[in-house]
Design a protein around this motif. Structure first.
Motif, mmCIF file in Angstrom:
data_model
loop_
_atom_site.group_PDB
_atom_site.id
_atom_site.type_symbol
_atom_site.label_atom_id
_atom_site.label_comp_id
_atom_site.label_asym_id
_atom_site.label_seq_id
_atom_site.Cartn_x
_atom_site.Cartn_y
_atom_site.Cartn_z
ATOM 1 N N PRO A 54 51.259 41.722 35.078
ATOM 2 C CA PRO A 54 50.975 41.323 36.303
ATOM 3 C C PRO A 54 51.167 42.372 37.480
ATOM 4 O O PRO A 54 50.469 42.516 38.622
ATOM 5 C CB PRO A 54 51.639 40.083 36.534
ATOM 6 N N GLY A 55 52.527 43.022 37.451
ATOM 7 C CA GLY A 55 53.198 43.902 38.484
ATOM 8 C C GLY A 55 51.895 45.115 38.596
ATOM 9 O O GLY A 55 51.357 45.384 39.760
ATOM 10 N N ARG A 56 51.565 45.840 37.646
ATOM 11 C CA ARG A 56 50.735 46.907 37.756
ATOM 12 C C ARG A 56 49.137 46.697 38.259
ATOM 13 O O ARG A 56 48.560 47.111 38.790
ATOM 14 C CB ARG A 56 50.620 47.731 36.382
ATOM 15 N N LEU A 57 48.876 45.468 37.627
ATOM 16 C CA LEU A 57 47.586 44.834 38.037
ATOM 17 C C LEU A 57 47.358 44.547 39.293
ATOM 18 O O LEU A 57 46.440 45.203 39.901
ATOM 19 C CB LEU A 57 47.340 43.810 37.076
ATOM 20 N N LEU A 58 48.356 43.847 39.891
ATOM 21 C CA LEU A 58 48.347 43.558 41.408
ATOM 22 C C LEU A 58 48.452 44.856 42.238
ATOM 23 O O LEU A 58 47.773 44.943 43.003
ATOM 24 C CB LEU A 58 49.386 42.680 41.764
ATOM 25 N N ASP A 59 49.136 45.912 41.911
ATOM 26 C CA ASP A 59 49.418 47.045 42.472
ATOM 27 C C ASP A 59 47.915 47.801 42.486
ATOM 28 O O ASP A 59 47.750 48.164 43.713
ATOM 29 C CB ASP A 59 50.346 48.076 41.849
ATOM 30 N N LEU A 60 47.184 47.793 41.449
ATOM 31 C CA LEU A 60 45.775 48.333 41.252
ATOM 32 C C LEU A 60 44.809 47.622 42.310
ATOM 33 O O LEU A 60 43.938 48.335 43.099
ATOM 34 C CB LEU A 60 45.283 48.388 40.140
ATOM 35 N N VAL A 61 44.878 46.304 42.102
ATOM 36 C CA VAL A 61 44.127 45.466 43.114
ATOM 37 C C VAL A 61 44.414 45.594 44.630
ATOM 38 O O VAL A 61 43.377 45.868 45.407
ATOM 39 C CB VAL A 61 44.353 44.041 42.919
#
Length: 339
Positions: free
Chosen positions: A46-53
């Motif tokens: 979740p952390g990296r995915l949210l960062d990319l979003v």
């Protein structure tokens, strides 16, 4: 995550879906390039995915299905807010699935907020243990644990094994100890980067590493059919974690062995585990390290957030609890998160 991605590629080989993994601890360059090319399935932290979003590098506006796997573990690791923020960016017209090994109030609340008129499927009670796993316990002094573990690992019928410890520093110490004795081993815990974890697991699957020494954060992520033995160098402070630990063996129809090393400080935790699984573990007492003091101890080790067990003095008047409250479980999970 790599195991899940590999599963998609295997089961979907005739459909040829494009699958990628997104996680932190590595450069985002290749992940961004893959996203730019378009992808059918994303397996993400979740952390990296949210960062990319947030950076505008990942567009989820066309998402059709959201799957939250190991939901209880994600909440324990502090991903509640990232998940809420991610869900807010997704289309409301989607298929949502939530999987969790346990269903405390926090997970029930999350399910209620994400799911509409959901169908609930319960595969097995949380305390169910595999019948094919031979479960036993050795009572010994804490200072003898490493010697006893090494002797067990050197038995002729030993295949691949997973050793569970309570904390990261103990995992590193045990890994170094058995490595010096000539047994190939890797440590797996929260201080390891995603890349280090992936390389350790790949080596374990390939058979070039015989032993993984892990904390509870890795208990549900090790899916290797050739594991013959699970050793609890330390008992888990949360009794339900025992079930997840020993489930690393006895897979794919095979039999397995789960051996717990119990000292006096952790005797009460063993009592909690036996109550959780509804059975008493078979006692192995025909070994040179057997300790009757540990076997009959009534001490209760406190829930730890740091430091070896032997450095913490137990309460003078410990009290057995018949039922763990949600607050106690949360405290134990937070301690495991730090491991």
């Amino acid at each position: 995550m790599s195991q899940i991605a590999a599963g998609f590629e295997s089961f979907g080989r005739h459909l040829k879906p494009s699958v990628m993994t997104i996680f932190g601890g590595v450069s985002q360059f290749h992940q961004v390039k893959a996203l730019e090319a378009g992808v059918d399935i994303i397996v993400a932290a979740p952390g990296r995915l949210l960062d990319l979003v947030d950076q505008g590098l990942c567009d989820l506006s066309q998402l059709e299905a959201l799957v939250l796997d190991e939901a209880d573990q994600m909440l324990d690791m502090g991903f509640a807010k990232p998940i809420e923020r991610l869900v807010a960016t997704l289309p409301t017209d989607r298929h949502t699935l939530l999987f969790s090994a346990t269903m405390p109030k926090s997970i029930a609340a999350l399910a209620e907020s994400l799911l509409r008129d959901p169908a609930k499927v319960e595969i097995a009670p949380p305390s169910t243990t595999v019948d094919r796993i031979d479960q036993s316990v050795m009572f010994l002094d804490a200072t003898d644990k490493k010697a006893a573990l090494l002797a067990l690992l050197k038995t002729p019928d030993m295949g691949q094994a997973v050793v569970f410890t309570l904390q990261k520093n103990i995992a590193n110490d045990v890994c170094a100890f058995i490595g010096e004795a000539g047994i190939t081993a890797e440590a797996l815990h929260g201080n390891k980067s995603q890349g280090q974890r992936e390389r350790a697991l790949d080596a374990f699957r390939a058979g070039t590493v015989q032993v993984l020494v892990a904390t509870d954060i890795a208990a549900r992520g090790i899916d290797v059919d050739t594991v013959t033995h699970v050793f609890n160098h330390d008992l888990p402070s949360l009794p339900e974690s025992y079930v997840h630990r020993i489930g690393r063996t006895g897979r794919a129809g095979r039999s397995g062995f789960a051996i717990t090393l119990c000292d006096a400080e952790q005797r009460a935790w063993l009592h909690d585990v036996e109550r959780e699984i509804g059975r008493t573990l078979t006692v192995q007492d025909d070994h040179e390290w057997h300790c009757e003091v540990a076997r009959h101890s009534t001490k209760r080790a406190p829930v730890l957030g740091g430091g070896p067990v032997k450095q913490v003095k137990p309460a003078k008047a410990p009290r057995e609890r018949k039922v763990w409250t949600e607050e106690e479980k949360l405290a134990a999970r937070m301690a495991a998160k730090a491991a």
